[in-house]
Every structure is written in structure tokens, then in C-alpha cells.
Design a protein around this motif. Structure first.
Motif, PDB file in Angstrom:
ATOM      1  N   VAL A 116       5.411   8.039 -24.782  1.00  0.00           N
ATOM      2  CA  VAL A 116       6.844   8.165 -24.474  1.00  0.00           C
ATOM      3  C   VAL A 116       7.312   6.923 -23.730  1.00  0.00           C
ATOM      4  N   ALA A 117       6.542   6.524 -22.703  1.00  0.00           N
ATOM      5  CA  ALA A 117       6.930   5.386 -21.873  1.00  0.00           C
ATOM      6  C   ALA A 117       6.986   4.096 -22.698  1.00  0.00           C
ATOM      7  N   LEU A 118       6.170   4.009 -23.763  1.00  0.00           N
ATOM      8  CA  LEU A 118       6.185   2.819 -24.610  1.00  0.00           C
ATOM      9  C   LEU A 118       7.404   2.806 -25.529  1.00  0.00           C
ATOM     10  N   GLY A 119       8.141   3.910 -25.558  1.00  0.00           N
ATOM     11  CA  GLY A 119       9.343   3.965 -26.391  1.00  0.00           C
ATOM     12  C   GLY A 119       9.070   4.392 -27.820  1.00  0.00           C
ATOM     13  N   MET A 120       7.911   5.045 -28.060  1.00  0.00           N
ATOM     14  CA  MET A 120       7.609   5.508 -29.421  1.00  0.00           C
ATOM     15  C   MET A 120       8.427   6.757 -29.728  1.00  0.00           C
TER      16      MET A 120
ATOM     17  N   ARG B  84      13.543   3.157 -22.630  1.00  0.00           N
ATOM     18  CA  ARG B  84      12.085   3.017 -22.486  1.00  0.00           C
ATOM     19  C   ARG B  84      11.590   1.711 -23.070  1.00  0.00           C
ATOM     20  N   VAL B 113       7.471   0.011 -32.294  1.00  0.00           N
ATOM     21  CA  VAL B 113       8.647   0.052 -31.419  1.00  0.00           C
ATOM     22  C   VAL B 113       9.543  -1.167 -31.627  1.00  0.00           C
TER      23      VAL B 113
END
Lengths: 213, 251
Positions: A116-120, B84, B113
Motif C-alpha cells: 500500500v505504502a509503495l502506491g500499488m 502514496r 507504480v
């Protein structure tokens, strides 16, 4: 005795096909089912819960009768083979969803948080981070389930599938008693389940050696 | 302060009846290194995790880089992903993906990402592995590495997405002291390179040496803040004095 045993071998492809199709169907349908079971909203959770309880709470033979004679006499016509594969597949989905759910519970909470923190995205987290780890811990219980599914598919003979069990019954009737056909069937089913167990152990050991923690 | 890169205004975080963070406001300038210290249960980690919305504040305003969000209504998925992408986070437990090699741990998020090609991602990964002094570990699985090595990989993984601010949640607390040192040394280099960093930590010596500002939290509030020499050497509040005395006595 050997004749009996060899005669039963003709049922093996059908038994394996029903087992394999049912397992494949269950493995695929188990995925949306476990995702519903773990959803944030209560409605999908409840629906999945109801499905799983009903699928596991009713004996397989009753399911096959409902699907073959119920569904089969209505809109769609199913062959005994199709009905057995579909029925056992729908039941398998419930069991495999619960196996997957157990796998999710073994994941450290930080795995999803890191993704989540990696933005996935949600789908990427599932596909690349969570699912591979869930699958890995699910392999041993899935193999155990596959062996019991192989045995449970003997109920397919009750709706007329020409599997090993059907041939056993015919042999026993033709012989007018005696238990040779049943002993042969027992040996045959043990021989069929051993490779599955060995293969599962090998896969598990290989995955474990690589990523042990 | 001109144009803070991170700005929190009136942040409140509640767990049921527990009020974990109470009306906290905080501005952080580009390139600033901020150490957040305080007793456990003070709300430091909770506040840090609100900056990338791993925790959902009940109210307040959050500004990070180009984004400003009012938190009294739920954020959309797109906003959350964008937020994020502009923050990098390092966890106490490293949280590397155990089923991937070190290289894939760092390259995969770049590909998914940021949409980088595999070649480009692997190039960035190789450069970052050099930077954390682990170039020879690209093909290893995390389970084969020490905790200090895993944490340095986790730092590289977060840096690979070019974050505007790095969030560190007790990055050395799960490590033996000597393994903690190698992580702190990487963080020191990062600070020297001008990275904006917010570090929740119990490493007072590190805070004193590297931080531009030390923030002391207790009971969900910032009770004292300022340059390290002032806050650590001459804290004004009795509560802060007691906290630093307790830490110094343990060393």
C-alpha cells in the motif's frame, strides 16, 4: 483378482477427469469466493459465507442429484459426467476458498501495508504480493483436499458416470458377491493418491527451500 | 517557513474512544530532517502513518508535495495512490516481499507504480543497491540477508519510486545495535543528499547528530519541538527532561 483389477483401470480416466475438472473449477471459483469472504462490505461477506456453509453442509450425493435431476431436467441438459464435474467443482470452490482464507491469515500484516505504502493498486497487491504467498502456504492443504476429492468423486457413479466405482459395482454384481472388486478398488485408489501426495511434498519443499523464513 | 513540502493541520486520529492524535499541526520544509521522539503510545507512529494515509485521520488537512486533502470526507482511490507515490515509507519490520529476489523487490514497484520498463527499473535498482552498499545481493532472497541488510534494501525500494519525502517508522528498533548502525549510516548519507525525512526513532544520538529539528510527542500531542541541541540538551518541560534522562541512563 488381477482380471478384476485390470477391468477397473478402464474407469480411471473418467475418475481422474471428474476429479481434475472439479478441482480446476473449484480452484478458480474459490478466488472470487475468498475475496468476497474478505471484502470490506458486509454483503459480499455474508453471501460468500452462506454459499460456503450450504456447499459444505449438504452431502455431495445430494448435490449431484439436485444438479443432475433438478437442473438437468429443467433448462439445460447435462450428461452425468458434466453434472458430476460441475457439482463437485461447486463444492470444491467452497473448501478451496476456506483453504485460501487460511493462507491469507498466515501473512504478516506488514506485507499489505508495504505494498500500500509503495502506491500499488489493490489488484497489483493481490496479484504480485499477496496471492503468490497465499498460494505457497495453501499447496499442502490443497493437495490433501485433492486426495479426498478423488475419493469423494466415487459418488459420481450414483448418477451414472462410468468411473472406477461404477465398474466396481458392476463387477461385484456380475460375480454375484465376493469382495475382490472392492479390494481391487481400494488398492487402485491408494495407488492413485500416492503420486499426488508426493508431488505436493516436492513442490512444497522446493518453494520452502527458496524463500524459507 | 516558505512552502512546506509536508503540512499537517488540525490532525485528529481516533481508535474507537481512544484519541491517539489530538489536533496536531506540523510544517516540514524541503530537505529538512525531522526526528519524532517520545514515550511509546505517544502517537508518533500513528501520526507518521497518517502522512501516507496508512492511518485515516478523522479530521484535519494534509498537504504533501503537490497534493492537499481535506480529511473530513473519505479520499478517492486515485488521490490515495497519488499521495502514496509521492511518499516513501520504511517500516520497523522491513516488510520486504519474501517470495521475490532483492532486485525484483525494488524493480517490480517501479514497473507497476511508475510504469518503467524492466530494463530501466533494473538500472535504477542497480544504482540504488550501490548506494546502500549491497550491489552483490541483487539475486538473493530476503531470508538470506541480515536484518540490517534487509532494512537497507527496504530503503532502496522506497527510494526507487523517487519520493518527495521519506517516512521512517522506528527503522532500527528491530535490529541489533551494530546492524542498526549500518542502517543509520545509510540514512545519514540520505540526509546529506538533501532528502526530506521524517524519522520516528528512539536513537537520540542519531537525532542529535542528523536531525534539523526534534519533535517530542506525548499523549497524542507535540509537547516540545526545536533544534536538537535545544530540545535534547535543554528541554524546557519537566516531562521532556524526564524522558531524555531515562533514555540517556539506558545507554
Amino acid at each position: 483378482m488381477l482380471d478384476t483389477f485390470l477391468a477397473l483401470l478402464h474407469g480411471v480416466p473418467v475418475s481422474l477427469a471428474v476429479t481434475g475438472l472439479a478441482f480446476a473449477l473449484g480452484a478458480v471459483l474459490g478466488v472470487p469466493l475468498v475475496l468476497m469472504r474478505r471484502a470490506g462490505h458486509w454483503l459480499p461477506r455474508l453471501l460468500a459465507r452462506i454459499y460456503i456453509e450450504i456447499a459444505r453442509g449438504i452431502p455431495p450425493v445430494v448435490w449431484l442429484f439436485i444438479i443432475f435431476f433438478g437442473l438437468g431436467s429443467g433448462i439445460v441438459t447435462l450428461t452425468p459426467f458434466q453434472a458430476a464435474s460441475l457439482g463437485m467443482g461447486l463444492i470444491s470452490a467452497a473448501y478451496l476458498a476456506e483453504i485460501y482464507r487460511g493462507g491469507f491469515l498466515t501473512l504478516p500484516a506488514g506485507q499489505d501495508a508495504a505494498a500500500v505504502a509503495l502506491g500499488m493498486t489493490r489488484l497489483d497487491r493481490l496479484r504480485f504480493v499477496l496471492a503468490p504467498q497465499v498460494l505457497r502456504v495453501s499447496i499442502p492443504p490443497m493437495a490433501t483436499f485433492l486426495v479426498s476429492l478423488l475419493k469423494d468423486t466415487t459418488v459420481a457413479s450414483t448418477i451414472g458416470v462410468r468411473d472406477v466405482m461404477m465398474l466396481v459395482t458392476q463387477q461385484a454384481q456380475a460375480a454375484g458377491g465376493g469382495f475382490a472388486p472392492f479390494i481391487s478398488a481400494a488398492v487402485l485408489y491408494i495407488l492413485l493418491s500416492i503420486p499426488v501426495a508426493l508431488l505436493a511434498r516436492k513442490m512444497d519443499a522446493r518453494l520452502r527451500a527458496r524463500t524459507s523464513r | 517557513m516558505t512552502d512546506p513540502i509536508v503540512s499537517l493541520k488540525g490532525i485528529n486520529i481516533r481508535y474507537g474512544t481512544h484519541h491517539a492524535v489530538r489536533d496536531v499541526s506540523l510544517d516540514i520544509a524541503k530537505g529538512e530532517v525531522v526526528a519524532m521522539v517520545g514515550p511509546s503510545g505517544a502517537g508518533k507512529s500513528t501520526l507518521l502513518r497518517a502522512i501516507n494515509m496508512l492511518e485515516t485521520p478523522a479530521s484535519g488537512t494534509l498537504h504533501v508535495g503537490d497534493f492537499t486533502f481535506a480529511l473530513d470526507r473519505p479520499l478517492g482511490q486515485k488521490d490515495l495512490l497519488a499521495l502514496r507515490r509521492s511518499t516513501g515509507m520504511v517500516f520497523q519490520q522491513f516488510n520486504l516481499f519474501p517470495h521475490m529476489t532483492v532486485q525484483r523487490n525494488i524493480s517490480l514497484p517501479q514497473m507497476r507504480v511508475l510504469g518503467r520498463s524492466r530494463e530501466e527499473a533494473d538500472r535504477v535498482t542497480a544504482r540504488l543497491l550501490e548506494r546502500v552498499h549491497l550491489a552483490d545481493k541483487a539475486q538473493a532472497y530476503p531470508a538470506r540477508l541480515s536484518g540490517g541488510q534487509q532494512q537497507r534494501i527496504a530503503i532502496a525500494r522506497a527510494l526507487a519510486l523517487d519520493p518527495q519525502v521519506m517516512l521512517f517508522d522506528e527503522p532500527t528498533s528491530a535490529l541489533d545495535p551494530e546492524l542498526g548502525l549500518e542502517v543509520l549510516s545509510v540514512m545519514r548519507e540520505l540526509a546529506a543528499d538533501g532528502m526530506t525525512m521524517i524519522v520516528v526513532t528512539h536513537e537520540i544520538a542519531f537525532a542529535a547528530e542528523v536531525a534539523d529539528r526534534v519533535i517530542v510527542m506525548a499523549d497524542g500531542q507535540i509537547i516540545e519541538e526545536g533544534p536538537p541541541e535545544q530540545v535534547i540538551r535543554n528541554p524546557s518541560l519537566p516531562r521532556t527532561q524526564k524522558f531524555f534522562r531515562a533514555i540517556l541512563e539506558r545507554h
